[in-house]
Design an enzyme around this catalytic site. Structure first.
Site, PDB file in Angstrom:
ATOM      1  N   LYS A  13       0.839  -1.198   0.000  1.00 39.66           N
ATOM      2  CA  LYS A  13       0.000   0.000   0.000  1.00 39.66           C
ATOM      3  C   LYS A  13       0.878   1.254   0.000  1.00 39.66           C
ATOM      4  O   LYS A  13       1.954   1.272   0.601  1.00 39.66           O
ATOM      5  CB  LYS A  13      -0.902  -0.036   1.236  1.00 39.66           C
ATOM      6  CG  LYS A  13      -1.970   1.019   1.299  1.00 39.66           C
ATOM      7  CD  LYS A  13      -2.861   0.779   2.517  1.00 39.66           C
ATOM      8  CE  LYS A  13      -3.928   1.832   2.660  1.00 39.66           C
ATOM      9  NZ  LYS A  13      -4.826   1.568   3.804  1.00 39.66           N
ATOM     10  N   LEU A  39      -6.215   8.566   3.440  1.00 42.35           N
ATOM     11  CA  LEU A  39      -6.583   7.212   3.878  1.00 42.35           C
ATOM     12  C   LEU A  39      -7.907   7.174   4.624  1.00 42.35           C
ATOM     13  O   LEU A  39      -8.276   6.145   5.167  1.00 42.35           O
ATOM     14  CB  LEU A  39      -5.485   6.583   4.771  1.00 42.35           C
ATOM     15  CG  LEU A  39      -4.044   6.688   4.290  1.00 42.35           C
ATOM     16  CD1 LEU A  39      -3.116   5.922   5.209  1.00 42.35           C
ATOM     17  CD2 LEU A  39      -3.896   6.192   2.871  1.00 42.35           C
ATOM     18  N   SER A  91      -9.359   2.042   2.544  1.00 40.42           N
ATOM     19  CA  SER A  91      -8.447   2.808   1.725  1.00 40.42           C
ATOM     20  C   SER A  91      -7.406   1.959   0.991  1.00 40.42           C
ATOM     21  O   SER A  91      -6.655   2.470   0.160  1.00 40.42           O
ATOM     22  CB  SER A  91      -7.705   3.823   2.614  1.00 40.42           C
ATOM     23  OG  SER A  91      -6.977   3.159   3.638  1.00 40.42           O
ATOM     24  N   VAL A 125      -7.867   0.756   9.780  1.00 35.91           N
ATOM     25  CA  VAL A 125      -8.222   1.477  10.997  1.00 35.91           C
ATOM     26  C   VAL A 125      -9.735   1.559  11.185  1.00 35.91           C
ATOM     27  O   VAL A 125     -10.218   1.988  12.218  1.00 35.91           O
ATOM     28  CB  VAL A 125      -7.594   2.886  11.011  1.00 35.91           C
ATOM     29  CG1 VAL A 125      -8.349   3.841  10.105  1.00 35.91           C
ATOM     30  CG2 VAL A 125      -7.515   3.454  12.423  1.00 35.91           C
ATOM     31  N   SER A 151     -10.178  -0.919   6.388  1.00 36.93           N
ATOM     32  CA  SER A 151      -9.467  -0.622   5.135  1.00 36.93           C
ATOM     33  C   SER A 151      -8.775  -1.818   4.493  1.00 36.93           C
ATOM     34  O   SER A 151      -8.341  -1.727   3.338  1.00 36.93           O
ATOM     35  CB  SER A 151      -8.433   0.491   5.369  1.00 36.93           C
ATOM     36  OG  SER A 151      -9.084   1.705   5.612  1.00 36.93           O
TER      37      SER A 151
END
Length: 580
Positions: A136, A185, A211, A232, A235
């Site tokens: 990522k 994000l 994200s 979080v 994601s």
């Protein structure tokens, strides 16, 4: 008077010119970043072409179809070379089969060729020897940007690899691509104004989730066999649900990125800091559960524990993962806060029946006070300062349309928010934007903040007590899905209650695809009224309609530090769904 008017007019003109120049600078930086990415794609395509000229007989489709465990076995025994595997995956991506269709790539990592040479010189072959891995955007790789989709991050290259990348390389993996993310994000869509909107490879009208949406799209599109995301509020799990992948959010402290990541230094609001009461977790995404388990086994090694002494030195417990002892499984198909589409509840019911038939004990379970967790614990964690610190990350930037509802809500003065919350509390039918505003509460003092942290700990204790009273091993529950039409995630922030809950609790949780949307599901969706058939519920119906054939997943949960048990349960669910 004339002089004053002239001065005022001049000041206004200066401000307008200043803003125009600022936007031009931003635009230039974004264009440069896109140009750099496109040049990287061209260079990699050229390198792939040279490889194909040297080795014309590669069976590309056969290699791309191999599961991770079989691919690692072939690499270790020598029947496949790391070079062949790397260039096969590079070809899949650089030939634009995946990249052009979905816009999932943020940048190639040209140093992958150096890493290839290094692992071939080593005598010891790590657990991920020769495996191309995508990461990522914000996971630091030396010499590369970690942008978080923000213009202010375009000028700073990472000076060293993050701990996680160092461990991947030590285990023989070859990081070869960095993937696109949502701006800051903070969205479960995958869009930013630098690199654009990422699309779902299974249906280009749909979002891949976020994200970690670039990872989801790249893996689901066949361009990567293993990826690393972060979570979080869902994601990792939401892109896995939307794209039909397996994904694991571990207990947050089980894996760490360490030095070499943009996140801790960038998002000073704290919502993504590991020390925060709702911490960010790193985890793997792949096509099957065995791949996740192998990745966790590779990462939970002495190298990780030595590089980052804050990671508990707990190696992967293969015995727990391989166990076949019947489990006591708690289950629910709604969290009592945000009613999910019929197909997602169907997935839980069918999986529950399959588990019961396989000899597991199923026990009804109801997560306590989810509305309280969503409004008072989760959102207050992110917006304890009214969102001011989060707004700061957009300084010198242009806000992506997918984030505008939340950004605009944060800009409303605190007093107005409190008045709205009081006025709208008794109203059942509240339009989504107003509902979001009403839910953004703040901590007015340090004492109130500490009390908020304490309330999270109290809730965790209560949840674990209920779990223990029922003597549960694991929990089966729904996950948000199927894939939303692009643009809708930003309008339905609080639809993520199904995943958010286990971030607040910091429990390991994973997603497994078990079915697909049927015509019958689509017909039943027409009758969906959600909680009270309000504009929010009707918007969800719009977001998920037109999804026939798209993946339907379930969520599997275990207690903190029991990733191996969570994965073992996910494996059981996967096996039973494939048999069906």
């Amino acid at each position: 008077t004339s002089a004053a008017l002239a001065l005022l007019s001049g000041s206004v003109a200066a401000v307008v010119v200043w803003k125009w120049l600022g936007k031009k600078v931003i635009q230039k930086k974004m264009e440069e970043a896109r140009r750099t990415r496109d040049e990287g794609v061209k260079k990699m395509a050229k390198a792939v072409q040279q490889f194909r000229e040297q080795v014309p007989s590669v069976q590309t489709d056969a290699i791309l179809s191999l599961p991770l465990l079989e691919l690692t076995a072939r690499l270790r025994e020598g029947s496949l070379s790391p070079r062949t595997v790397l260039y096969t995956y590079l070809e899949k991506v650089s030939a634009l089969e995946v990249t052009q269709q979905t816009n999932c790539l943020r940048h190639f990592i040209p140093e992958c060729e150096e890493q290839l040479q290094q692992i071939q010189r080593r005598k010891e072959k790590g657990l991920l020897y020769g495996i191309p891995v995508s990461i990522k955007d914000h996971i630091g790789h030396k010499g590369h940007l970690t942008t978080c989709g923000l213009v202010q991050c375009l000028g700073t290259l990472m000076e060293e690899d993050s701990v996680l990348v160092k461990v991947l390389k030590r285990q023989g993996a070859i990081p070869f691509a960095m993937t696109n993310v949502s701006q800051s994000l903070f969205s479960y869509d995958c869009s930013n104004l630098i690199f654009g909107q990422t699309l779902n490879p299974l249906n280009h009208q749909k979002s891949p989730g976020g994200s970690s949406g670039g990872e989801g799209a790249l893996i689901a599109g066949g361009g990567s066999i293993l990826g690393i995301g972060s979570d979080v509020a869902g994601s990792i799990r939401l892109p896995s649900s939307f794209c039909g992948l397996c994904g694991l959010k571990p207990t947050a402290q089980r894996l760490r990125w360490g030095p070499g990541s943009a996140l801790p230094s960038l998002l000073t609001c704290g919502c993504l800091l590991l020390s925060h009461p709702v911490p960010c977790a790193l985890g793997p995404m792949a096509r099957d559960v065995d791949s996740l388990a192998l990745c966790m086994k590779a990462l939970l090694c002495q190298e990780m524990f030595q590089l980052d002494p804050t990671v508990p030195p707990i190696p992967f417990d293969e015995e727990v993962y391989s166990s076949s002892t019947p489990l006591r499984v708690g289950y629910y198909d709604t969290d009592g806060y945000f009613p999910l589409p019929p197909c997602m509840r169907r997935a839980v019911k069918e999986t529950r029946s399959a588990l019961q038939a396989a000899g597991h004990q199923l026990v009804p379970f109801s997560p306590p006070r989810t509305p309280y967790v969503m409004t008072e614990l989760f959102l207050k964690t992110f917006f304890g300062d009214g969102g001011r610190a989060w707004l700061d990350v957009f300084t010198g930037d242009v806000v992506d349309p997918s984030l505008e509802p939340q950004v605009n809500a944060c800009k409303i003065p605190r007093l107005v928010k409190k008045l709205l919350a009081l006025l709208l509390k008794p109203v059942v039918t509240i339009p989504p934007p107003l509902k979001d505003v009403a839910m953004i509460s703040t901590c007015r003092s340090v004492k109130e903040m500490w009390n908020h942290h304490h309330q999270i700990q109290v809730y965790r204790s209560q949840f674990i007590s209920r779990w223990k009273e029922l003597q549960l091993d694991v929990v089966l529950c729904p996950v948000l899905g199927p894939a939303f039409t692009t643009g809708f995630p930003g309008k339905l922030l609080t639809a993520i209650s199904s995943t958010m809950l286990y971030n607040v609790l910091n429990f390991p949780a994973g997603v497994v695809p078990v079915s697909t949307v049927t015509e019958a599901d689509e017909e039943e969706l027409k009758l969906y009224q959600g909680c009270c058939d309000d504009p929010w519920d009707r918007m969800l119906k719009q977001a998920v309609s037109g999804a026939v054939g798209l993946p339907v997943a379930v969520q599997c949960v275990a207690l903190p530090w029991q990733e191996e048990l969570c994965l073992r349960f996910m494996k059981d669910v996967e096996t039973l769904s494939r048999e069906r």
